[in-house]
Design a protein around this motif. Structure first.
Motif, mmCIF file in Angstrom:
data_model
loop_
_atom_site.group_PDB
_atom_site.id
_atom_site.type_symbol
_atom_site.label_atom_id
_atom_site.label_comp_id
_atom_site.label_asym_id
_atom_site.label_seq_id
_atom_site.Cartn_x
_atom_site.Cartn_y
_atom_site.Cartn_z
ATOM 1 N N ASP A 131 0.877 -1.372 0.043
ATOM 2 C CA ASP A 131 -0.022 -0.103 -0.124
ATOM 3 C C ASP A 131 0.745 0.993 0.018
ATOM 4 O OD1 ASP A 131 -2.261 -1.508 -0.074
ATOM 5 O OD2 ASP A 131 -2.450 -1.435 2.191
ATOM 6 N N ALA A 132 2.079 1.334 0.878
ATOM 7 C CA ALA A 132 2.877 2.310 0.884
ATOM 8 C C ALA A 132 3.564 2.737 -0.567
ATOM 9 C CB ALA A 132 3.724 2.280 1.945
ATOM 10 N N ASN A 133 3.958 1.609 -1.001
ATOM 11 C CA ASN A 133 4.675 1.617 -2.367
ATOM 12 C C ASN A 133 3.781 2.300 -3.482
ATOM 13 O OD1 ASN A 133 6.996 1.023 -4.179
ATOM 14 N ND2 ASN A 133 5.477 -0.374 -5.094
ATOM 15 N N ASN A 134 2.325 1.747 -3.375
ATOM 16 C CA ASN A 134 1.587 2.111 -4.420
ATOM 17 C C ASN A 134 1.491 3.885 -4.473
ATOM 18 O OD1 ASN A 134 1.166 -0.138 -5.672
ATOM 19 N ND2 ASN A 134 -0.716 -0.516 -4.600
ATOM 20 N N ALA A 138 2.605 7.113 -6.508
ATOM 21 C CA ALA A 138 1.711 8.224 -6.789
ATOM 22 C C ALA A 138 2.078 9.689 -6.337
ATOM 23 C CB ALA A 138 0.397 8.034 -6.547
ATOM 24 N N GLY A 139 3.352 9.507 -5.615
ATOM 25 C CA GLY A 139 3.956 10.870 -5.134
ATOM 26 C C GLY A 139 3.803 11.337 -3.945
ATOM 27 N N ALA A 142 5.051 10.913 2.422
ATOM 28 C CA ALA A 142 4.924 10.320 3.686
ATOM 29 C C ALA A 142 4.756 8.682 3.477
ATOM 30 C CB ALA A 142 3.714 10.735 4.414
ATOM 31 N N ALA A 143 3.996 8.197 2.425
ATOM 32 C CA ALA A 143 4.135 6.963 2.177
ATOM 33 C C ALA A 143 5.408 6.420 1.992
ATOM 34 C CB ALA A 143 2.994 6.716 0.942
ATOM 35 N N CYS A 144 6.371 7.108 1.231
ATOM 36 C CA CYS A 144 7.729 6.753 0.872
ATOM 37 C C CYS A 144 8.708 6.407 2.052
ATOM 38 C CB CYS A 144 8.282 7.757 0.180
ATOM 39 S SG CYS A 144 7.907 7.958 -1.710
#
Length: 164
Positions: A131-134, A138-139, A142-144
């Motif tokens: 999920d974090a990779n997706n 997408a930009g 924080a997910a990175c």
């Protein structure tokens, strides 16, 4: 004879009052199975720590040896359950503080998304990493960061996650 029975009953009542093993007394400290699964796995194994005994002598001595062995086994089983649940990601909290903390913060008893992938923290971490990779692709910055943190935990467990 009746006078000797009273102290034994008082001691047994005091020892029985000390037992608590409620999910409300445990907090999740890491990835792992749900409390019910972890508790069941540990419960199946806890009898392996029991010790037998041999006592020869008067009936009172044999009974005392049996009671002492039972108390020793109960203590060993409690220690085993505590350590087994810690390995599974659950830790015993001071009485009543675990439930109060989750109610006060509004947090669930399973903060790591265990309901999504029961049985293994690795399954949950891989799903969260995906999920974090997706989101990172997408930009979402924080997910990175989340992806990097989960990737490091997975790599330390011998798993190298990579996008597919």
């Amino acid at each position: 004879m009746k006078i000797k029975v009273l102290p034994a009953l008082c001691a047994a009542a005091a020892l029985c009052g000390c037992q608590t093993s409620n999910q409300a007394d445990y907090v999740q400290i890491g990835y792992g199975p749900s409390f019910d699964v972890a508790h069941a796995q540990c419960e199946l194994q806890k009898r392996s720590v029991d010790q037998g005994y041999i006592a020869i002598g008067s009936p009172g001595f044999v009974a005392g040896a049996g009671i002492g062995n039972a108390i020793g086994n109960a203590i060993a089983e409690d220690d085993f359950m505590r350590n087994c649940l810690i390995i599974s990601g659950w830790k015993r909290a001071p009485h009543g503080q675990a439930a109060a903390a989750s109610v006060a913060t509004g947090a669930s008893a399973t903060p790591y998304g265990i309901a999504r992938a029961p049985g293994s923290w690795i399954n949950t971490a891989l799903l969260d990493w995906k999920d974090a990779n997706n989101k990172c692709v997408a930009g979402d910055k924080a997910a990175c960061a989340t992806r990097a943190k989960l990737g490091a935990k997975l790599k330390s467990a011998g798993i190298n996650p990579s996008p597919v």
